[in-house]
Design a protein around this motif. Structure first.
Motif, PDB file in Angstrom:
ATOM      1  N   THR A 206       0.711  -1.272   0.035  1.00 20.13           N
ATOM      2  CA  THR A 206       0.038   0.102   0.158  1.00 20.13           C
ATOM      3  C   THR A 206       0.854   1.229  -0.091  1.00 20.13           C
ATOM      4  OG1 THR A 206      -0.114   0.120   2.461  1.00 20.13           O
ATOM      5  CG2 THR A 206      -1.966  -1.090   1.306  1.00 20.13           C
ATOM      6  N   GLY A 207       2.205   1.309   0.318  1.00 22.73           N
ATOM      7  CA  GLY A 207       2.765   2.511   0.614  1.00 22.73           C
ATOM      8  C   GLY A 207       2.724   2.907   1.853  1.00 22.73           C
ATOM      9  N   LEU A 208       3.688   3.548   2.283  1.00 24.43           N
ATOM     10  CA  LEU A 208       3.858   4.210   3.572  1.00 24.43           C
ATOM     11  C   LEU A 208       2.687   5.062   3.753  1.00 24.43           C
ATOM     12  CD1 LEU A 208       5.446   4.043   6.461  1.00 24.43           C
ATOM     13  CD2 LEU A 208       6.769   6.059   5.611  1.00 24.43           C
ATOM     14  N   PRO A 209       1.927   5.406   4.740  1.00 25.84           N
ATOM     15  CA  PRO A 209       0.988   6.369   5.019  1.00 25.84           C
ATOM     16  C   PRO A 209       1.686   7.870   5.083  1.00 25.84           C
ATOM     17  CG  PRO A 209       0.267   4.480   6.565  1.00 25.84           C
ATOM     18  CD  PRO A 209       1.646   4.310   6.051  1.00 25.84           C
ATOM     19  N   ALA A 210       0.967   8.768   4.711  1.00 26.52           N
ATOM     20  CA  ALA A 210       1.563  10.095   4.611  1.00 26.52           C
ATOM     21  C   ALA A 210       1.995  10.529   6.040  1.00 26.52           C
ATOM     22  CB  ALA A 210       0.744  11.139   4.215  1.00 26.52           C
ATOM     23  N   ALA A 211       1.187  10.191   7.175  1.00 23.58           N
ATOM     24  CA  ALA A 211       1.494  10.417   8.425  1.00 23.58           C
ATOM     25  C   ALA A 211       1.203   9.227   9.345  1.00 23.58           C
ATOM     26  CB  ALA A 211       0.811  11.589   8.926  1.00 23.58           C
ATOM     27  N   LEU A 212       2.014   8.640  10.001  1.00 19.85           N
ATOM     28  CA  LEU A 212       1.964   7.762  10.992  1.00 19.85           C
ATOM     29  C   LEU A 212       1.996   8.478  12.228  1.00 19.85           C
ATOM     30  CD1 LEU A 212       4.213   4.575  10.034  1.00 19.85           C
ATOM     31  CD2 LEU A 212       1.765   4.675  10.392  1.00 19.85           C
ATOM     32  N   GLU A 213       0.822   8.875  12.723  1.00 18.07           N
ATOM     33  CA  GLU A 213       0.437   9.661  14.021  1.00 18.07           C
ATOM     34  C   GLU A 213      -0.860   9.168  14.756  1.00 18.07           C
ATOM     35  OE1 GLU A 213      -1.245  13.771  12.146  1.00 18.07           O
ATOM     36  OE2 GLU A 213       0.828  13.479  12.514  1.00 18.07           O
ATOM     37  N   CYS A 214      -0.791   9.366  15.856  1.00 20.72           N
ATOM     38  CA  CYS A 214      -2.266   9.002  16.689  1.00 20.72           C
ATOM     39  C   CYS A 214      -3.172   9.947  16.393  1.00 20.72           C
ATOM     40  CB  CYS A 214      -1.694   9.108  18.231  1.00 20.72           C
ATOM     41  SG  CYS A 214      -3.150   8.992  19.430  1.00 20.72           S
ATOM     42  N   GLY A 215      -4.312   9.283  16.103  1.00 18.10           N
ATOM     43  CA  GLY A 215      -5.539  10.146  16.007  1.00 18.10           C
ATOM     44  C   GLY A 215      -5.962  10.755  16.993  1.00 18.10           C
ATOM     45  N   GLU A 216      -5.469  10.912  18.323  1.00 20.37           N
ATOM     46  CA  GLU A 216      -5.939  11.629  19.323  1.00 20.37           C
ATOM     47  C   GLU A 216      -4.994  12.637  19.825  1.00 20.37           C
ATOM     48  OE1 GLU A 216      -7.259  10.626  24.125  1.00 20.37           O
ATOM     49  OE2 GLU A 216      -7.980   9.445  22.507  1.00 20.37           O
ATOM     50  N   CYS A 217      -3.760  12.307  19.720  1.00 24.66           N
ATOM     51  CA  CYS A 217      -2.626  13.367  20.342  1.00 24.66           C
ATOM     52  C   CYS A 217      -1.727  13.900  19.282  1.00 24.66           C
ATOM     53  CB  CYS A 217      -2.208  12.922  21.485  1.00 24.66           C
ATOM     54  SG  CYS A 217      -0.902  11.501  21.106  1.00 24.66           S
ATOM     55  N   ARG A 218      -1.616  13.055  18.046  1.00 22.23           N
ATOM     56  CA  ARG A 218      -0.614  13.409  17.097  1.00 22.23           C
ATOM     57  C   ARG A 218       0.678  12.934  17.120  1.00 22.23           C
ATOM     58  NH1 ARG A 218      -4.310  12.969  13.302  1.00 22.23           N
ATOM     59  NH2 ARG A 218      -6.042  14.423  13.583  1.00 22.23           N
ATOM     60  N   ALA A 219       0.833  12.062  18.217  1.00 25.54           N
ATOM     61  CA  ALA A 219       2.171  11.529  18.576  1.00 25.54           C
ATOM     62  C   ALA A 219       2.499  10.460  17.680  1.00 25.54           C
ATOM     63  CB  ALA A 219       2.402  11.144  19.958  1.00 25.54           C
ATOM     64  N   PRO A 220       3.691  10.346  17.313  1.00 25.25           N
ATOM     65  CA  PRO A 220       4.185   9.337  16.368  1.00 25.25           C
ATOM     66  C   PRO A 220       3.440   7.944  16.802  1.00 25.25           C
ATOM     67  CG  PRO A 220       6.041  10.661  16.756  1.00 25.25           C
ATOM     68  CD  PRO A 220       4.928  10.939  17.703  1.00 25.25           C
ATOM     69  N   LEU A 221       3.179   6.919  15.822  1.00 26.67           N
ATOM     70  CA  LEU A 221       2.563   5.519  16.329  1.00 26.67           C
ATOM     71  C   LEU A 221       3.773   4.766  16.107  1.00 26.67           C
ATOM     72  CD1 LEU A 221      -0.501   5.565  14.002  1.00 26.67           C
ATOM     73  CD2 LEU A 221      -0.542   5.666  16.414  1.00 26.67           C
ATOM     74  N   GLU A 222       3.914   3.539  16.856  1.00 34.54           N
ATOM     75  CA  GLU A 222       4.918   2.564  16.728  1.00 34.54           C
ATOM     76  C   GLU A 222       4.138   1.276  16.465  1.00 34.54           C
ATOM     77  OE1 GLU A 222       6.868   3.192  20.249  1.00 34.54           O
ATOM     78  OE2 GLU A 222       5.373   2.152  21.540  1.00 34.54           O
ATOM     79  N   LEU A 223       4.821   0.266  15.811  1.00 37.28           N
ATOM     80  CA  LEU A 223       4.187  -1.138  15.616  1.00 37.28           C
ATOM     81  C   LEU A 223       4.100  -1.822  16.802  1.00 37.28           C
ATOM     82  CD1 LEU A 223       3.197  -3.217  13.680  1.00 37.28           C
ATOM     83  CD2 LEU A 223       5.526  -3.824  13.449  1.00 37.28           C
ATOM     84  N   PHE A 224       2.917  -2.292  17.142  1.00 37.92           N
ATOM     85  CA  PHE A 224       2.792  -3.055  18.427  1.00 37.92           C
ATOM     86  C   PHE A 224       2.666  -4.524  18.219  1.00 37.92           C
ATOM     87  CE2 PHE A 224      -0.085  -5.318  21.374  1.00 37.92           C
ATOM     88  CZ  PHE A 224       0.426  -5.206  22.386  1.00 37.92           C
ATOM     89  N   LEU A 225       1.947  -4.873  17.224  1.00 41.52           N
ATOM     90  CA  LEU A 225       1.816  -6.247  16.663  1.00 41.52           C
ATOM     91  C   LEU A 225       1.599  -6.350  15.439  1.00 41.52           C
ATOM     92  CD1 LEU A 225       1.204  -9.345  17.544  1.00 41.52           C
ATOM     93  CD2 LEU A 225      -1.312  -8.648  17.716  1.00 41.52           C
ATOM     94  N   GLN A 226       2.246  -7.217  14.797  1.00 42.11           N
ATOM     95  CA  GLN A 226       2.401  -7.787  13.223  1.00 42.11           C
ATOM     96  C   GLN A 226       1.378  -9.069  13.230  1.00 42.11           C
ATOM     97  OE1 GLN A 226       5.173  -7.147   9.934  1.00 42.11           O
ATOM     98  NE2 GLN A 226       5.136  -9.338  10.194  1.00 42.11           N
ATOM     99  N   CYS A 227       0.449  -8.892  12.472  1.00 41.28           N
ATOM    100  CA  CYS A 227      -0.149 -10.276  11.934  1.00 41.28           C
ATOM    101  C   CYS A 227       0.109 -10.603  10.754  1.00 41.28           C
ATOM    102  CB  CYS A 227      -1.859 -10.083  12.358  1.00 41.28           C
ATOM    103  SG  CYS A 227      -2.325  -9.609  14.052  1.00 41.28           S
ATOM    104  N   ASP A 228       0.225 -11.908  10.508  1.00 38.81           N
ATOM    105  CA  ASP A 228       0.719 -12.516   9.000  1.00 38.81           C
ATOM    106  C   ASP A 228      -0.262 -13.618   8.839  1.00 38.81           C
ATOM    107  OD1 ASP A 228       2.208 -12.902   6.688  1.00 38.81           O
ATOM    108  OD2 ASP A 228       3.958 -12.142   7.716  1.00 38.81           O
ATOM    109  N   THR A 229      -0.513 -13.890   7.533  1.00 35.31           N
ATOM    110  CA  THR A 229      -1.322 -15.010   6.938  1.00 35.31           C
ATOM    111  C   THR A 229      -0.247 -16.184   7.131  1.00 35.31           C
ATOM    112  OG1 THR A 229      -2.649 -13.728   5.560  1.00 35.31           O
ATOM    113  CG2 THR A 229      -2.398 -16.023   5.134  1.00 35.31           C
TER     114      THR A 229
END
Length: 296
Positions: A206-229
């Protein structure tokens, strides 16, 4: 049971030191089918849920006639602080549970997953009267079987992960690609596949989103859990030159197509995205803020 990832053909400290500042710790969870209990860490299976707390539902559904209906959320994963000290548990908590709707929602996220994908942070000792019977999503005719995980125990392995091209600086990404091409090497270092905590997501679909930030406070997001087929690429699902590194050393004797071999490669039994993978991201400032879920 111990499951081990083979070494990469690339050793950053020796071969490409410019990658080292971008390294992140990750935990390959290596889920394998089993019968986990409600108190431990696992994928699928029962979670430690207070009997007095209503089981969450997703109400963001309408049938062909426009009539609203609800779906009970599915318990996807549970992790304890004792098993995974890498998780940043909010003060007073030592247990986190992931529940989601058993029907795919549209992106973008988190807008498309407002009540459909939720993390619950708890203190295990406070759950003194746990729920003994949890809702069966398969009882509802509208569930998506590919969204319901099989019960799996975990065999965690600590590894180091590196970002793909999308998250490397442009010049560095180009130099790394050139370095690989000149040596006839396939990248078996970046964006570790399978179920994992932390690390980096592969954004090539999909490509990297324009902004990986929290929808509530705009802090950067970090990967918590990856799920994979799939736990690792193989056969028709992978490029001809796909590395075999991520197939655990202890399971190399298993044959694809056999029940045991297929169970090791697709232990959770979920079809993530279009048979690919997805990442659940949390706010780096406060993981209790609404999570964001991106499918590939």
């Amino acid at each position: 049971m111990k499951l081990t990832t083979a070494p990469s053909v690339i050793e950053p400290a020796r071969d490409f030191p410019d990658l080292l500042p971008h390294a992140r710790p990750a935990v390959r969870l290596h889920p394998r089918r089993g019968t986990p209990g409600p108190y431990g860490s696992h994928i699928g299976g029962p979670v430690l849920w207070p009997a007095a707390e209503p089981w969450p539902e997703c109400t963001d559904h309408k049938d062909v006639n426009g009539r609203a209906y609800t779906l009970p959320l599915v318990a996807v994963a549970q992790f304890t602080a004792a098993d995974f000290p890498e998780i940043r548990f909010p003060d007073g908590t030592d247990l986190v549970q992931l529940l989601w709707c058993p029907d795919w929602h549209d992106q973008p996220h988190p807008e498309g997953w407002g009540q459909a994908c939720r993390l619950f942070w708890r203190r295990a000792a406070e759950v003194t009267d746990p729920l003994t019977g949890q809702p069966d999503p398969k009882a509802h005719p509208r569930y998506d079987e590919g969204m319901i995980p099989r019960a799996c125990v975990l065999h965690p392995e600590r590894v180091t992960d590196y970002p793909g091209d999308e998250e490397l600086p442009a010049g560095l990404a180009d130099r790394f690609e050139t370095w690989l091409t000149e040596r006839g090497l396939t990248d078996d270092l970046t964006t570790v596949p399978g179920y994992k905590l932390g690390g980096y997501l592969d954004w090539r679909t999909t490509g990297l989103p324009a902004a990986l930030e929290c929808g509530e406070c705009r802090a950067p997001l970090e990967l918590f859990l990856q799920c994979d087929t799939h736990e690792y690429p193989l056969g028709s699902w992978a490029p001809d030159d796909a590395p075999d590194r991520f197939r655990p050393l202890e399971e190399r004797h298993l044959r694809t197509g056999d029940e045991a071999g297929d169970a090791s490669r697709e232990p959770v039994g979920m079809t993530v995205g279009r048979g690919s993978h997805a990442g659940l991201f949390v706010c780096s400032a406060d993981p209790r803020h609404p999570a964001s879920f991106f499918t590939q």
